[in-house]
Structure formats: C-alpha cells, structure tokens
Scaffold this active site. Structure first.
Site, PDB file in Angstrom:
ATOM      1  N   ARG A 105       0.919  -1.125   0.213  1.00  0.00           N
ATOM      2  CA  ARG A 105      -0.156   0.197  -0.108  1.00  0.00           C
ATOM      3  C   ARG A 105       1.025   1.122   0.111  1.00  0.00           C
ATOM      4  O   ARG A 105       0.856   2.267  -0.203  1.00  0.00           O
ATOM      5  CB  ARG A 105      -1.040   0.049   1.363  1.00  0.00           C
ATOM      6  CG  ARG A 105      -2.187  -0.873   0.804  1.00  0.00           C
ATOM      7  CD  ARG A 105      -2.834  -0.987   2.272  1.00  0.00           C
ATOM      8  NE  ARG A 105      -3.691  -2.090   1.858  1.00  0.00           N
ATOM      9  CZ  ARG A 105      -5.037  -2.264   3.032  1.00  0.00           C
ATOM     10  NH1 ARG A 105      -5.114  -2.182   4.109  1.00  0.00           N
ATOM     11  NH2 ARG A 105      -6.371  -2.939   2.722  1.00  0.00           N
ATOM     12  N   LYS A 140     -21.427 -15.009   0.778  1.00  0.00           N
ATOM     13  CA  LYS A 140     -22.777 -14.339   0.485  1.00  0.00           C
ATOM     14  C   LYS A 140     -23.055 -13.824  -0.944  1.00  0.00           C
ATOM     15  O   LYS A 140     -22.843 -12.799  -1.128  1.00  0.00           O
ATOM     16  CB  LYS A 140     -22.746 -13.327   1.390  1.00  0.00           C
ATOM     17  CG  LYS A 140     -22.841 -13.864   2.904  1.00  0.00           C
ATOM     18  CD  LYS A 140     -23.463 -13.116   4.499  1.00  0.00           C
ATOM     19  CE  LYS A 140     -21.781 -13.085   5.451  1.00  0.00           C
ATOM     20  NZ  LYS A 140     -22.393 -11.474   6.027  1.00  0.00           N
ATOM     21  N   GLY A 180     -11.063  -7.788  -1.083  1.00  0.00           N
ATOM     22  CA  GLY A 180     -10.051  -8.797   0.079  1.00  0.00           C
ATOM     23  C   GLY A 180      -9.648 -10.367  -0.087  1.00  0.00           C
ATOM     24  O   GLY A 180      -8.125 -10.067  -0.272  1.00  0.00           O
ATOM     25  N   GLY A 213     -13.833  -2.695  -0.062  1.00  0.00           N
ATOM     26  CA  GLY A 213     -15.383  -2.414  -0.727  1.00  0.00           C
ATOM     27  C   GLY A 213     -15.781  -1.976  -1.651  1.00  0.00           C
ATOM     28  O   GLY A 213     -16.930  -1.084  -2.278  1.00  0.00           O
TER      29      GLY A 213
END
Ligand code: ADP
Ligand code: MG
Length: 397
Positions: free
Chosen positions: A35, A197, A350, A373
């Site tokens: 990062r 999910k 992720g 996200g």
C-alpha cells in the site's frame, strides 16, 4: 474530478489522503508494504514539483482514541527508506504543534500526520475536525481509493475547504480501469462473482446484469442459486431468505440473453476444517450431511472454457473456502484461467486479492483493485462519497 497533473504544486502545502493501513507484526514491523509502494508515484511527483508534502492516513480501528500500537510511526520510517529522504513524523494529526511543524516544511520535504482515526471526528465526517485538517494544506489530493466508499472527514468533509482538489495517479487508475470495464467494455464482458454471501453482492449482480454478457457464479453464494433450481445441497451454506430472489435474478438473466454459469460439481466435506475427509461429487449428489466448500474440477473446466472468448473480465469473490488447502483448488484454478485469458482482467475484493497473491500470478492480471469495499460499491453502481466530493467519475486531464 481533476488529475493531480492539473495543479500547480510548487511551494504549496500539498495535503494528500492515502491508505497506509498496512499490516504489522507483533514487533511493529510492516509485513507488507504494497500500500505504501502503490502511492509512491504520486508522492514522488509532488516532491519533484517542489510541493511541501503533508500525508494523512488511518491505521486499523482505534475507535476514536489514541492507541500506541496503531501509530503510523513505523510507516514514516519505511516511507523514508522508500523515498530515500527524511519523513517527519507528526505527533498528532491536528492542532497547533502540527500546524507549526507543517508550516516549517521546505519545498520538497515530507511530513506524515498521526493516525486520523485517533479522533472520532474522522469516521463521523465531523466538519470541525475536517476544518482543522484542512488548515494543514493549500491544495488537497485524494489518493486513497480504498476509503473512497466511506464518508469520512479526510475523504469527504475536508474537500469543501479547498479551492483546488485532485485525484492522485492510483485513484485515477482505479477509475480508468473501472470505466473501461463497465462503461465501454470490449465484449464479451464476463463477470465472475464468488465469495461467502449472496446478500453482500446481490446489488452488484443486479447492477451488472444489464451490462454483462455472462455471469460465472461460484463460492458459497452459488449455493443459493442452486437451491432455487431445486438441488439438495446437504448442509451447505444457503441464505434461505434470498433463494427466491436468486432464482428470479437467474431467470431474468436467461430471459435477457445473459449466459449464466453455475457449478456442476463440488468438493464436499462433513464440516469445514483443515483435516477433514473430502470428496468430489456432482452437484446433484451432495450427501445429506455434507457441505459444498469449493467448486469441483468439472466446474473449473467449464468456467475455464466459458472464459475462452472473453474480452473483458471483472472478478470479485473466491470460488470456495480457499483459506483451507483442501478447498482452494477451485479458486487457484480460476486465477490461472483469468491470468491465461486474452481479456482485460480486473479483479477486486480483499479475499480475492489474497488468493491471487498466493499464486504469484499478480503480474498476469491486467489490474487488481486496491480497495475491496470501494470496488464492490462501484460494481453496485453506487457513487463513492470520496469521488463525488472531488467532482465525480468524469476525469479532466
Ligand atoms: P472478497 O473479500 O474477495 O470480496 P468475500 O469476502 O465475499 O470475498 O468472500 C470470501 C469468503 O468466502 C472466504 O472467506 C471464503 O472462505 C468464503 N467462501 C467461499 N466459498 C465458500 C463456501 N463454499 N463455503 C463457505 N465459505 C465460502
Ligand atoms: Mg472479504
């Protein structure tokens, strides 16, 4: 949204929001500095153009209080090594002392502010906190794609204080790849969606349905679709309350000419775990008390073949419980299918990112998003507060 290249940076305090939320070990060593390296081009650009660089970031979840272990001090050291120049570590992220330190910077010097989330105002998008942060810069650059889906003070409320704002190179790249894939893709455009999910990705599936030519569905979320088709899935994870909606989406896709690929076999086990007994069975033969924890080899071949003619691939979500070796083959095989394809391949998420890194195939994927996200939010077709604040998706260069 403007590119950083549009701004005059010389002699200015350039306040840059980045994502330095890097993993640390128990000795406060940075275990992965991806990062930090990802934003070096922007930081170098600012320094080479004689800006006075003021960097801000969050780290972990200190919940609005100062937590020693979540100080950005280790990042300042690593960043100093990477930039090959001193990085002044501020003792705080707002306040008079920090202002003095920042105002003392010379052209081409660097300061890193302390963890923004030591104050509750950051996550609350507090205007007063934003105003205090804004006092530390003359121009504002957002280079933190991974937090752009959050309306936080350093991402959203801060922006109105600056006459000049822009996106850094990484944020611009994220936007460019996303637009290439979703707005004017070379076709066929294939969306591969997996993960735990359906509920967390249903919005993305609905938004992509009118845009894609094919869906490839794997992971636990495939179970809800298979259930809607009437298959008995033993004790596999199924979101009962979404089975009907999943079935409706599947039917709609077929009506609208979108190819819809689901697993035809599975790796099953009596329970998830590292040393359990496993079997490979056709989807129609999952034993009563067993669970589907990965796609099987026939499915991997099917999905691979469905990708042969793809020109653009968007992938989010692993094909199985890949953290456990016995259930990782479906995801690994998918990494190679995507890497081997001739398509522009864009991957986000992720866990998907972890899976790709574990195979060492990162360089063979066109683009891996730096924000799970935020990437999902884009796939849902929803605006990102951080990008809206900069003026929206349209890039002025
Ligand atoms: P990403 O972070 O890439 O968006 P998700 O968080 O949606 O992906 O999903 C990843 C998780 O889904 C992993 O922890 C994985 O173990 C789990 N998972 C995938 N397939 C299954 C399955 N068949 N049964 C149980 N868990 C699964
Ligand atoms: Mg995840």
């Amino acid at each position: 949204m403007y590119s950083i290249k549009e701004l005059d940076l010389q002699g200015k305090r350039v306040l840059v929001r980045v994502d330095f939320n890097v993993p640390l070990d128990e000795h406060q060593n940075i275990t992965d500095d991806t990062r930090i390296k990802a934003v070096l081009p922007t930081l170098q650009y600012i320094l080479d153009h004689q800006g006075r660089l003021v960097i801000m970031s969050h780290m972990g979840r200190p919940k609005g209080k100062a937590v020693d272990k979540l100080s950005l001090a280790p990042v300042a050291k690593r960043l100093g090594r990477l930039l090959e120049q001193e990085v002044f570590m501020a003792e705080d992220c707002i306040g008079e002392n920090v202002e003095n330190q920042v105002n003392g910077l010379e052209d081409g010097q660097v300061a890193l502010l302390e963890n923004l989330r030591f104050y509750p105002g950051e996550e609350d998008n507090d205007p007063e906190f934003a105003r205090q942060l804004a006092a530390l810069g003359d121009v504002y650059i957002n280079e933190a794609f991974a937090v752009c889906h959050r309306a936080h003070a350093s991402v959203e409320a801060i922006v109105s204080h600056f006459p000049e704002t822009a996106a850094g190179f990484l944020l611009l790249k994220e936007m460019k790849y996303f637009k290439d894939a979703m707005e004017k893709p070379r076709r066929p455009l294939v969306a591969i969606i997996g993960g735990a999910k359906v509920s967390s990705k249903f919005g993305a599936l609905e938004n992509m349905l009118p845009r894609v030519n094919k869906f490839i569905i794997g992971g636990a979320m495939a179970n809800s679709f298979l259930k809607s088709m009437g298959f008995a899935l033993g004790r596999s994870k199924v979101e009962e309350d979404l089975v009907e909606a999943a079935g409706a989406l599947h039917q709609r896709a077929l009506r609208e000419g979108v190819k819809f690929y689901l697993p035809v076999d599975a790796v099953v086990a009596p329970e998830p775990g590292p040393n359990v007994e496993t079997k490979i069975v056709p989807i129609q033969e999952i034993p009563e008390n067993w669970m589907a924890l990965d796609i099987g080899p026939a499915t991997s071949r099917l999905f691979d073949e469905a990708l042969y003619n793809a020109k653009t691939i968007v992938w989010n979500g692993p094909m199985g419980m890949f953290e456990i070796d016995a259930f990782s083959r479906g995801t690994i095989s998918m990494v190679y299918s995507v890497a081997d394809s001739y398509a522009l391949s864009i991957v986000g998420g992720g866990d998907t990112d972890v899976a790709i890194h574990s195979t060492g195939q990162t360089d063979r994927i066109s683009y891996i998003s730096t924000g799970g996200g935020a990437f999902l939010r884009l796939l849902e077709g929803k605006p990102l507060p951080g990008v809206q604040a900069l003026g929206g998706l349209e890039i002025h260069e």
